[in-house]
Design a protein around this motif. Structure first.
Motif, PDB file in Angstrom:
ATOM      1  N   UNK A  21     -51.209  59.952  67.985  1.00 52.63           N
ATOM      2  CA  UNK A  21     -51.355  58.606  67.429  1.00 52.63           C
ATOM      3  C   UNK A  21     -50.976  58.577  65.959  1.00 52.63           C
ATOM      4  N   UNK A  54     -48.970  60.304  64.279  1.00 44.65           N
ATOM      5  CA  UNK A  54     -47.525  60.368  64.071  1.00 44.65           C
ATOM      6  C   UNK A  54     -46.900  58.980  64.163  1.00 44.65           C
ATOM      7  N   UNK A  55     -47.540  58.082  64.892  1.00 48.18           N
ATOM      8  CA  UNK A  55     -47.009  56.725  65.094  1.00 48.18           C
ATOM      9  C   UNK A  55     -47.716  55.682  64.227  1.00 48.18           C
ATOM     10  N   UNK A  72     -42.284  52.143  64.607  1.00 43.64           N
ATOM     11  CA  UNK A  72     -43.650  52.569  64.330  1.00 43.64           C
ATOM     12  C   UNK A  72     -44.582  51.393  64.558  1.00 43.64           C
ATOM     13  N   UNK A  73     -45.837  51.703  64.772  1.00 39.98           N
ATOM     14  CA  UNK A  73     -46.724  50.670  65.280  1.00 39.98           C
ATOM     15  C   UNK A  73     -48.178  50.954  64.923  1.00 39.98           C
ATOM     16  N   UNK A 111     -52.547  56.022  73.471  1.00 40.98           N
ATOM     17  CA  UNK A 111     -51.093  56.166  73.480  1.00 40.98           C
ATOM     18  C   UNK A 111     -50.456  55.271  74.539  1.00 40.98           C
ATOM     19  N   UNK A 156     -43.415  45.820  68.147  1.00 43.08           N
ATOM     20  CA  UNK A 156     -44.683  46.484  67.865  1.00 43.08           C
ATOM     21  C   UNK A 156     -45.011  47.543  68.909  1.00 43.08           C
ATOM     22  N   UNK A 177     -43.674  51.312  70.857  1.00 41.86           N
ATOM     23  CA  UNK A 177     -42.946  52.488  70.418  1.00 41.86           C
ATOM     24  C   UNK A 177     -43.051  53.626  71.420  1.00 41.86           C
ATOM     25  N   UNK A 215     -41.465  59.061  68.161  1.00 41.94           N
ATOM     26  CA  UNK A 215     -41.711  58.794  66.742  1.00 41.94           C
ATOM     27  C   UNK A 215     -40.525  59.278  65.938  1.00 41.94           C
TER      28      UNK A 215
END
Lengths: 354, 354
Positions: free
Chosen positions: A102, A104-105, A349-350, B102, B348, B350, B353
Motif C-alpha cells: 500500500x 508504495x502506492x 498513484x492513489x 489492495x 484514482x 492503480x 506502482x
C-alpha cells in the motif's frame, strides 16, 4: 507540519505493560506536539496522547481478551490511513512491513521505522522488492541482515528529558532489567556479580515461553545471598531501581536492535557494562558512559572499576544523544528531506479508493 | 479468459498433506485449463498444476522448515499480483482478507473466495468496511456472521468427476474421516455405531493441539471390538476407505463452512448421516443422499436404515452438484458478471506502482 503516526495495535500508546515500540511512538507524538506540529495518532483506543487519537480498535489487542486474527484490525487501520492520506504532509508507520504494497502506492510522503530484529530469512526477498520504500533503522547494526532495504536514516530512540532523574550518589548494587530469556543472559549477569562480590538486583519478567528455561537454567542461580530477584517492575519504579544502581549489566547474546534500558540507565546517571552485540557500541561510549567488552571475563574486570566513571558524564550523554527532543528533531529533518524529494503524484498513484 | 488464481502459501497446490483450500484451488485451476482458459496460478513453488505456475516461495510454508513470519511471503506475492494485474481479465484470490486494501484499488476485476470459518469477532468491522470487495461464500450458512460483506455468489466446492469411483456394493462398516478434535465429535460417531451395533472405522489424524483431548476423551472409547482406529489416510486411500462404507458419519458440532469429505463420500456413492450444523443441510439432501438430523438419537435411528438409500442417487447428487466442472462453470459465470459490471478504470485506481 501535519503528521500521521501509525502505531501497532498490540499495545496501547504508551503501553500498560511491556512494549518498546509503543513507548517510543508515545514519546515521539508528544514531543512533536510540544514542538507545535499537528499530529494524528492511529492506535488502539485506550492510548493516551497529546496528539489527536484515531481509535482504531477499542483496546490493545494483547489486553482485550483473546484475539484470533490480529491482522484484521491492522488491515482496517491501514485502510483508514489510505482514505485520509491526503490530509497529511507525512505518514510515519511503525507497523513493520504489512503496509508495504500500500505504501508504495501512497501519493503522500511516508516513512517506516523498523523497531524489531531483522535477521529473519523471510524478510530478505521482501525488502529487496520494496527497496524504494523509505525505512528508518534504530541503529546501524540493525541494518546488517538487509543491505538492500530502502534505508533513509538511522534515528536512535529518545526519552523525555524529565522521565527519569539524575542520581548522583554512587549506587549500592548492580542492576539487571529485562526478560528472563536466553538472549538476555541473566546468567552472565549473575556470574559477573558473583566474581566481583557485588550484590545484583534483577528486575525481570518471565514470559510463559521462557518458563522452562527459567526453571532449568536460572532458578538455582538465584540461591545466593548476593542475588536478589525482585520480579517485574513498572515504569514508575524504574527511576529508583536504576538510579540507585552502581551499573547496569547488559550482557546480551543477540543482535539487540537498540536496547531502551541502556538509555534509561544513562538518564539516571548510571553507567552500562555491556557485551558488544547489536546496537551496544553505538549507544554506549566505552570509557565514558560505560564499558563495551567482548567477554564475560572482561566484563568482570571493568565492573570492578565502574565507580571510576563519572555519573554526570552518563547523564550528559543521555541529554546530548538520547532525548525525545533530539529524536523528534531527527525525524523532522528526515520528514523534510523526504517531502522535498517526493515526486509529484502521478495518475498511477492513489489514496482513497472509489 | 485470462485468469489469475492466488493461493495461500501454507501448502502447495495441491497439498501434500491436509489443506482443503489448496486442494480446491488445484481442482479449479486444472478444470479451467481443461475448459480452454489461460490460467496463471500464484502459489508455492512445489505446486503441480496444469496452469502456468508463478512460484511465489520455494516450498509450502508449513513444510519448508520453521517460518517465523508467514505474512512476509504473502505480501511479496500480493505485490507481484499487483504488478502483473493488467495482464488478467480476472484475479481470483483465496488468501482470506490480507489483500483487501489492495484489491479495492485494483483496476482489474477481482473476486475472493472465503474458505474458512467467519465467526471471528475481529472480522465483522473489517468486512463492514470492505463491503464493496466482492466475496464468494462456499455455503450460504458460512455467511451468517458477516451479513455486511460484499457477497457476490455462493459457489459450492467440487471434485474432479473421476477422482473417486462409484462403489455399488452396500458397504461393510460406518466411516469417520477427519481430525480428532472437539468440533468433529468422533465420540458421537462412536456412540452412534455402538448403539446400532455396526462396526465403525475411523480414519483420522490427531494434531498436536488436540493430543490432550484425544488422550482424555477419546482413547478409552476406542477399546471396543466394533471400533477400529486406522490413523491418518492419504488421498489415494480414500476411494477404498470411503467406497466400502455403508455410510459416512458426520456428527459435527461447529459451523462447518463446507465439509469436503461429505462430497467425497457422495462421489463414492456413500450416503452421509450428519448433524444439522453449518453447511450440512445445503450439501446433503435429506432422504436422498443421506440424512440430516438434529440429535444423536435421531442419528442412531436413521443410521439403522441407511441401507434403504440408493447409492446411485448419492453418486448422481455428486455428479449433478459437486463436480469440479460445475464449480468452474459457476465461477466463470460469476467472473463474466463481475467483468460486465466492472467500472472503467479511473485516474484514482492503480495497478503497478512507479
Amino acid at each position: 507540519m501535519r503528521i500521521a503516526q501509525v502505531a501497532p495495535l498490540a499495545e496501547s500508546v504508551p503501553p500498560l505493560l511491556y512494549g518498546g515500540t509503543e513507548r517510543v511512538v508515545a514519546y515521539l507524538c508528544d514531543e512533536l506536539v510540544r514542538m507545535g506540529h499537528d499530529v494524528t495518532l492511529f492506535a488502539s483506543g485506550d492510548s493516551e496522547t497529546r496528539a489527536k487519537l484515531h481509535a482504531e480498535w477499542p483496546t490493545a489487542l494483547r489486553l482485550g481478551g483473546h484475539v484470533e486474527d490480529p491482522v484484521a484490525p491492522h488491515l482496517l487501520m491501514l485502510e483508514h490511513v489510505m482514505q485520509q492520506a491526503e490530509q497529511f504532509d507525512m505518514i510515519h508507520f511503525h507497523v513493520a512491513e504489512i503496509h508495504f504494497p500500500l505504501a508504495r502506492r501512497l501519493p503522500v510522503p511516508h516513512v517506516t521505522t523498523l523497531h524489531g530484529r531483522l535477521d529473519i530469512p523471510e524478510l530478505a526477498p521482501l525488502y529487496r522488492e520494496f527497496s524504494d520504500v523509505p525505512v528508518v533503522s534504530i541503529s546501524t547494526s540493525q541494518r546488517t541482515p538487509l543491505p538492500h532495504a530502502g534505508w533513509a536514516a538511522t534515528v536512535y530512540h529518545g526519552l523525555p528529558a524529565d522521565l527519569l532523574s539524575f542520581h548522583p550518589a554512587p549506587g549500592r548494587y548492580l542492576a539487571f532489567v529485562g526478560r528472563i530469556s536466553p538472549e538476555k543472559r541473566v546468567d552472565r549477569a549473575i556470574a559477573i556479580a558473583r566474581a566481583c562480590r557485588q550484590p545484583l538486583r534483577i528486575a525481570a519478567k518471565v514470559d510463559p515461553a521462557d518458563a522452562a528455561y527459567f526453571e532449568r537454567e536460572i532458578r538455582s542461580l538465584l540461591d545466593d545471598p548476593l542475588i536478589e530477584y525482585v520480579g517485574e517492575i513498572g515504569e514508575q519504579d524504574k527511576d529508583e531501581f536504576l538510579g540507585n544502581a552502581s551499573a547496569l549489566l547488559f550482557p546480551i547474546d543477540w543482535p539487540e536492535p537498540f536496547g531502551l534500558v541502556m538509555i534509561e540507565a544513562l538518564a539516571c546517571g548510571v553507567p552500562v557494562v555491556a557485551l558488544r552485540r547489536g546496537a551496544v557500541p553505538e549507544v554506549i561510549e566505552h570509557g565514558a558512559s560505560g564499558f563495551v567488552v567482548d567477554t564475560v571475563d572482561e566484563a568482570i574486570e571493568v565492573t570492578r572499576r565502574v565507580a571510576q566513571l563519572d555519573r554526570r558524564q552518563c547523564r550528559a550523554a543521555f541529554e546530548r544523544r538520547f532525548t525525545a527532543r533530539r529524536m523528534a528533531e531527527d525525524y523532522l529533518r528526515l520528514y523534510r528531506k523526504l517531502i522535498a524529494h517526493h515526486p509529484e503524484p502521478e495518475q498511477s498513484e492513489v489514496a482513497g479508493a472509489s
